[in-house]
Design a protein around this motif. Structure first.
Motif, PDB file in Angstrom:
ATOM      1  N   LYS A   1      -7.690   4.740   6.169  1.00  0.00           N
ATOM      2  CA  LYS A   1      -8.762   4.062   5.430  1.00  0.00           C
ATOM      3  C   LYS A   1      -8.666   4.293   3.927  1.00  0.00           C
ATOM      4  CE  LYS A   1     -12.122   4.040   9.220  1.00  0.00           C
ATOM      5  NZ  LYS A   1     -13.467   4.453   9.666  1.00  0.00           N
ATOM      6  N   ASN A   2      -8.029   5.392   3.524  1.00  0.00           N
ATOM      7  CA  ASN A   2      -7.916   5.696   2.098  1.00  0.00           C
ATOM      8  C   ASN A   2      -6.614   5.179   1.491  1.00  0.00           C
ATOM      9  OD1 ASN A   2      -6.228   7.477   3.444  1.00  0.00           O
ATOM     10  ND2 ASN A   2      -6.657   9.204   2.065  1.00  0.00           N
ATOM     11  N   ALA A   3      -5.930   4.264   2.186  1.00  0.00           N
ATOM     12  CA  ALA A   3      -4.691   3.698   1.645  1.00  0.00           C
ATOM     13  C   ALA A   3      -4.977   2.955   0.342  1.00  0.00           C
ATOM     14  CB  ALA A   3      -4.065   2.754   2.668  1.00  0.00           C
ATOM     15  N   LYS A   4      -4.088   3.127  -0.617  1.00  0.00           N
ATOM     16  CA  LYS A   4      -4.266   2.516  -1.938  1.00  0.00           C
ATOM     17  C   LYS A   4      -3.338   1.315  -2.089  1.00  0.00           C
ATOM     18  CE  LYS A   4      -3.231   3.315  -6.818  1.00  0.00           C
ATOM     19  NZ  LYS A   4      -2.586   4.250  -7.781  1.00  0.00           N
ATOM     20  N   ARG A   5      -3.918   0.208  -2.503  1.00  0.00           N
ATOM     21  CA  ARG A   5      -3.115  -0.992  -2.750  1.00  0.00           C
ATOM     22  C   ARG A   5      -2.642  -1.012  -4.199  1.00  0.00           C
ATOM     23  NH1 ARG A   5      -4.976  -7.223  -3.106  1.00  0.00           N
ATOM     24  NH2 ARG A   5      -4.871  -6.676  -5.291  1.00  0.00           N
TER      25      ARG A   5
ATOM     26  N   TYR B   1       0.840  -1.204   0.000  1.00  0.00           N
ATOM     27  CA  TYR B   1       0.000   0.000   0.000  1.00  0.00           C
ATOM     28  C   TYR B   1       0.875   1.254   0.000  1.00  0.00           C
ATOM     29  CZ  TYR B   1      -4.171  -2.768   1.089  1.00  0.00           C
ATOM     30  OH  TYR B   1      -5.214  -3.660   1.033  1.00  0.00           O
ATOM     31  N   ASP B   2       0.265   2.365  -0.411  1.00  0.00           N
ATOM     32  CA  ASP B   2       1.003   3.635  -0.416  1.00  0.00           C
ATOM     33  C   ASP B   2       1.183   4.182   0.997  1.00  0.00           C
ATOM     34  OD1 ASP B   2      -1.666   4.256  -0.036  1.00  0.00           O
ATOM     35  OD2 ASP B   2      -1.663   5.981  -1.397  1.00  0.00           O
ATOM     36  N   LYS B   3       0.368   3.710   1.946  1.00  0.00           N
ATOM     37  CA  LYS B   3       0.514   4.044   3.359  1.00  0.00           C
ATOM     38  C   LYS B   3      -0.123   2.928   4.182  1.00  0.00           C
ATOM     39  CE  LYS B   3      -3.086   7.426   2.357  1.00  0.00           C
ATOM     40  NZ  LYS B   3      -3.375   8.863   2.348  1.00  0.00           N
ATOM     41  N   ASP B   4       0.091   2.985   5.462  1.00  0.00           N
ATOM     42  CA  ASP B   4      -0.361   1.905   6.339  1.00  0.00           C
ATOM     43  C   ASP B   4      -1.884   1.775   6.298  1.00  0.00           C
ATOM     44  OD1 ASP B   4      -0.884   0.100   8.339  1.00  0.00           O
ATOM     45  OD2 ASP B   4       0.264   1.142   9.893  1.00  0.00           O
TER      46      ASP B   4
END
Length: 243
Positions: free
Chosen positions: A179-183, A171-174
């Protein structure tokens, strides 16, 4: 040996973190988790896949933690390597209870409990359908078990590194905190380095890039995912490799 129907790869290196062996426990080893991993490995070997494993030691000891507490970093890292040997032996025991022929090869000399790491011997074991667990990292301080996985994968000519984690990809963040982390479905090696993504350290990524070994990051906590990763199912993030 040619790969059999159902498997995407002929020779696989499976990278397990030490934490993967502890399951829901806060420390040590979870018998149920070990049993499930061994059962899935049985299925993989039945597909005709040659399987090597690298296991970390974070469920028992981390060299970076010891160093942060004032311990000499090299000494702390050697302690971490010994933790990976313990995990290798525990994993070997679980696999052999499922009648999997298994060898532990250590980068540190521990003849009473493990074979020394010898590349040609390891490859011969794989050709004979024995699973090989590479323990003690690279045998050198200051290198992670991710680097050890990349190094061993290159040495034995693995087709892929399957990196088992507790999340379903990169992901771009944890994702646990955002909740808006992008895989990502697919990433390039340079992309991983430039974005500072926590796939593997830069040394490990560089080794894979030089030899064009793809890395598949997937969720180990989902039963059956080791087999799915070997089949090439879309279950995680692929770093490198052909599109």
């Amino acid at each position: 040996m040619a790969k059999k129907q159902g498997s995407k790869y002929k020779r696989v290196l499976l990278k397990l973190s030490g934490e993967a062996l502890q399951g829901e426990l806060s420390f040590g080893h979870c018998g149920k988790t070990l049993d499930r991993i061994a059962r899935e490995i049985t299925e993989v070997l039945a597909m005709g896949v040659e399987l090597a494993l690298v296991v970390g030691g974070g469920n028992l000891y981390r060299g970076v933690t010891g160093a942060a507490q004032g311990m000499d970093r090299a000494t702390a890292d050697y302690c971490g390597m010994l933790a990976t040997v313990i995990n290798g032996l525990v994993l070997q025991d679980a696999m052999e209870r499922h009648h999997i022929k298994t060898r532990v090869q250590s980068a540190l000399e521990l003849h009473q409990v493990a074979e020394p790491y010898i590349r040609r011997r390891a490859m011969r074991h794989l050709e004979k359908n024995r699973a090989v667990i590479f323990a003690a990292g690279t045998g050198n301080p200051f290198f992670t078990t991710d680097t050890a996985a990349s190094l061993r994968a290159r040495e034995i000519g693995a087709d892929v590194i399957l990196k088992a984690t507790k999340v379903d990809g990169v992901y771009d963040k944890d994702p646990a905190r955002h909740k808006n982390a992008k895989r990502f479905d697919r990433l390039g090696y340079i992309e991983v380095i430039n974005k500072g993504l926590q796939v593997m350290d830069a040394t490990a990524i560089s080794l894979c890039m030089e030899s064009q070994i793809p890395i598949v990051v997937f969720d180990l906590t989902v039963p059956g995912n080791i087999v799915r990763a070997v089949r090439g199912d879309d279950i995680g993030t692929v770093v490198g490799g052909s599109k």
